[in-house]
Scaffold this motif. Structure first.
Motif, mmCIF file in Angstrom:
data_model
loop_
_atom_site.group_PDB
_atom_site.id
_atom_site.type_symbol
_atom_site.label_atom_id
_atom_site.label_comp_id
_atom_site.label_asym_id
_atom_site.label_seq_id
_atom_site.Cartn_x
_atom_site.Cartn_y
_atom_site.Cartn_z
ATOM 1 N N ARG A 366 0.882 -1.176 0.000
ATOM 2 C CA ARG A 366 0.000 0.000 0.000
ATOM 3 C C ARG A 366 0.916 1.220 0.000
ATOM 4 N NH1 ARG A 366 -4.528 2.545 -1.249
ATOM 5 N NH2 ARG A 366 -5.829 0.824 -0.466
ATOM 6 N N ASN A 422 -10.524 -9.556 -2.888
ATOM 7 C CA ASN A 422 -11.098 -9.751 -1.551
ATOM 8 C C ASN A 422 -10.005 -10.000 -0.519
ATOM 9 O OD1 ASN A 422 -13.696 -9.434 -2.535
ATOM 10 N ND2 ASN A 422 -14.058 -11.639 -2.782
ATOM 11 N N THR A 425 -8.312 -6.752 0.330
ATOM 12 C CA THR A 425 -9.176 -5.881 1.141
ATOM 13 C C THR A 425 -9.110 -6.260 2.615
ATOM 14 O OG1 THR A 425 -10.664 -5.478 -0.720
ATOM 15 C CG2 THR A 425 -11.548 -5.096 1.486
ATOM 16 N N VAL A 426 -9.065 -7.550 2.904
ATOM 17 C CA VAL A 426 -8.966 -7.993 4.296
ATOM 18 C C VAL A 426 -7.702 -7.439 4.946
ATOM 19 C CG1 VAL A 426 -8.671 -10.007 5.792
ATOM 20 C CG2 VAL A 426 -10.345 -10.063 3.930
ATOM 21 N N ASP A 428 -5.835 -4.839 3.820
ATOM 22 C CA ASP A 428 -5.815 -3.378 3.746
ATOM 23 C C ASP A 428 -6.695 -2.732 4.815
ATOM 24 O OD1 ASP A 428 -4.861 -1.035 2.300
ATOM 25 O OD2 ASP A 428 -6.916 -0.799 1.576
ATOM 26 N N GLU A 429 -7.843 -3.323 5.074
ATOM 27 C CA GLU A 429 -8.769 -2.722 6.046
ATOM 28 C C GLU A 429 -8.286 -2.868 7.480
ATOM 29 O OE1 GLU A 429 -12.607 -4.382 5.257
ATOM 30 O OE2 GLU A 429 -13.010 -2.960 3.596
ATOM 31 N N ALA A 430 -7.317 -3.735 7.715
ATOM 32 C CA ALA A 430 -6.758 -3.896 9.064
ATOM 33 C C ALA A 430 -5.650 -2.887 9.348
ATOM 34 C CB ALA A 430 -6.229 -5.316 9.238
ATOM 35 N N GLU A 433 -4.595 4.250 9.910
ATOM 36 C CA GLU A 433 -4.418 5.410 9.051
ATOM 37 C C GLU A 433 -2.937 5.786 9.028
ATOM 38 O OE1 GLU A 433 -6.565 7.253 7.106
ATOM 39 O OE2 GLU A 433 -7.872 5.523 7.479
#
Length: 462
Positions: A366, A422, A425-426, A428-430, A433
């Motif tokens: 990322r 998918n 996303t798992v 990345d969302e963890a 910021e």
């Protein structure tokens, strides 16, 4: 400036990373991690260059192993070095990009992420860092506070190479004068560290600033490349040779002191080179600042003759510079003391033929708000928002058969494409910021694609 070393006690243990069985009868191996800066993947004779000769770097592959599908954890130096030094994705502690021009300098490796130096020091190693730091400028983030007994180098992202140009070199708490071409200085200091500590196990982090800007080389290194017409490419080639010769100086110091066989040596680059200006990342697309293979693929070499690392062996399993941390700990027979799990994997079982299982199911990236990627087996998904493109679309590539990332397979393999998105996303969302973002990415400035007179990139700043 550089103060007393701090040790961090672990709040909890995530288990044993190294076992005594990973060591050899000669006892604790010495450990050296060599990092090049902005090296083009295709600019070693090992990786196909017919223009630049790198016999000493090549020797690490001849006498050790070469991971052909190896990655760094970011396409720029600050975050990638944080990942390497902690063995964890730096995104997990809020670091994704450079700070950028005018950005914060209030960054560094947090206290709950012990460095490789801190872990090895706690296991009895003498620790030294030579070269570029770029892991934090505040007192608590400096090398002597992050596990290094001895530091010789500079703190920021770049420095002029010649002694008559401005720039501050530090030896621990003292500012010292530059007396010679900086790459030679770092090579000699690294060799001296080996000589001074030959009687006890040591860890040496040798982070060359070559071949990062500014493009500067002495005539003795330029002369063999006078046939290259482009001035920038000619100087870049000379800087690469200077680094290679000084790596040879380090290897000679190991031989002279009877340490060559039982020293574990790693070599990587911190990110890809600048393909539009002087570096070659062939056969890959892109380079520094982007998540195409040219920005994140690195030559990854491992040599340890006494430790069962095979000579002249190539491995195609995807690996990461994050793996250096747990592999080094395993070789030392040390336990990881940090409160957070490592993302890196011990590569010794693979290197020694004790397993044929791929070390990683997936690798993730990322880089700011518009760039992300994931590799899973032979495939990679990529969202490459650059310049004014703030709404990039995902693409799917077969990296093994299409290393240049030219054919998007997302519509031909919809199930694979969906499952990989998918999975990303798992992860990345963890993530938390980010603590800061290079505002040039937010503003949509593709500064790495712009040339100005003299072939220097516009606003190239770490």
């Amino acid at each position: 400036m550089l103060g007393k070393t701090i040790f961090y006690a672990a709040a909890m243990s995530v288990g044993v990373i190294g076992q005594a069985a990973d060591q050899v009868p000669g006892g604790h191996p010495n450990i050296i991690v060599i990092v090049a800066d902005d090296l083009g993947h295709g600019d070693l004779s090992l990786t196909g260059s017919e223009e630049i000769k790198t016999p000493n770097i090549d020797s690490l592959a001849a006498n050790g192993s070469f991971f052909t599908d190896a990655y760094i954890s970011a396409p720029v130096c600050l975050p990638s070095r944080m990942g390497l030094m902690t063995g964890t994705y730096q995104e997990r502690f809020g670091v994704q990009t450079l700070a950028g021009p005018g950005g914060t300098r209030d960054y560094g490796i947090p206290a709950d992420r012990p460095t490789l130096a801190q872990e090895l020091k706690a296991d009895g190693y003498t620790t030294g860092a030579v070269g570029k730091w770029h892991l934090g400028e505040r007192e608590e983030y400096l090398p002597n506070q992050k596990g290094f007994d001895d530091f010789y180098g500079f703190i920021g992202g770049s420095l002029p190479y010649f002694p008559d140009k401005p720039g501050m070199i530090w030896h621990n708490e003292r500012n010292v004068e530059k007396t010679q071409y900086m790459t030679d200085d770092f090579g000699e200091r690294a060799a001296a560290f080996i000589e001074e500590n030959r009687g006890d196990p040591f860890f040496l982090y040798l982070a060359f600033s070559a071949v990062h800007l500014p493009l500067e080389a002495t005539e003795k290194y330029i002369e063999p490349y006078n046939h290259i017409k482009d001035r920038s490419r000619r100087t870049y080639a000379a800087m690469t040779t200077a680094m290679d010769i000084n790596i040879g100086l380090v290897l000679d110091a190991l031989r002279k002191n009877g340490l060559y066989e039982n020293t574990l040596v790693f070599f990587v680059s911190d990110n890809g080179g600048f393909p539009r200006f002087w570096a070659s990342n062939a056969p890959f697309q892109g380079g520094k600042y982007v998540l195409y293979e040219g920005g994140i693929r690195t030559p990854f070499l491992v040599q340890w003759p006494a430790g069962g690392v095979p000579a002249a062996r190539r491995f195609s399993e995807p690996v990461s510079a994050l793996d250096i941390f747990p592999t080094a700990l395993a070789a030392a027979g040390a336990e990881y003391s940090g409160p957070h799990a490592l993302d890196g994997v011990n590569l010794l079982p693979l290197l020694r033929g004790q397993t044929d299982k791929a070390p990683h199911e997936r690798l993730y990236w990322r880089y700011g708000p518009y760039m992300c990627a994931m590799r899973e087996g032979d495939f990679k998904i990529l969202k490459n928002g650059t310049g004014d493109n703030k709404t990039p679309q995902w693409a799917l590539y077969d990296i093994v058969n299409d290393p240049g990332e030219t054919m998007d397979l997302s519509t031909r393999m919809p199930d694979k494409f969906s499952a990989m998105k998918n999975a990303f996303t798992v992860w990345d969302e963890a993530l938390p910021e980010p603590d800061f973002i290079d505002q040039r990415l937010v503003e949509g400035i593709a500064w790495w694609e712009v040339k100005k007179k003299g072939h220097e990139p516009v606003q190239e700043q770490d």
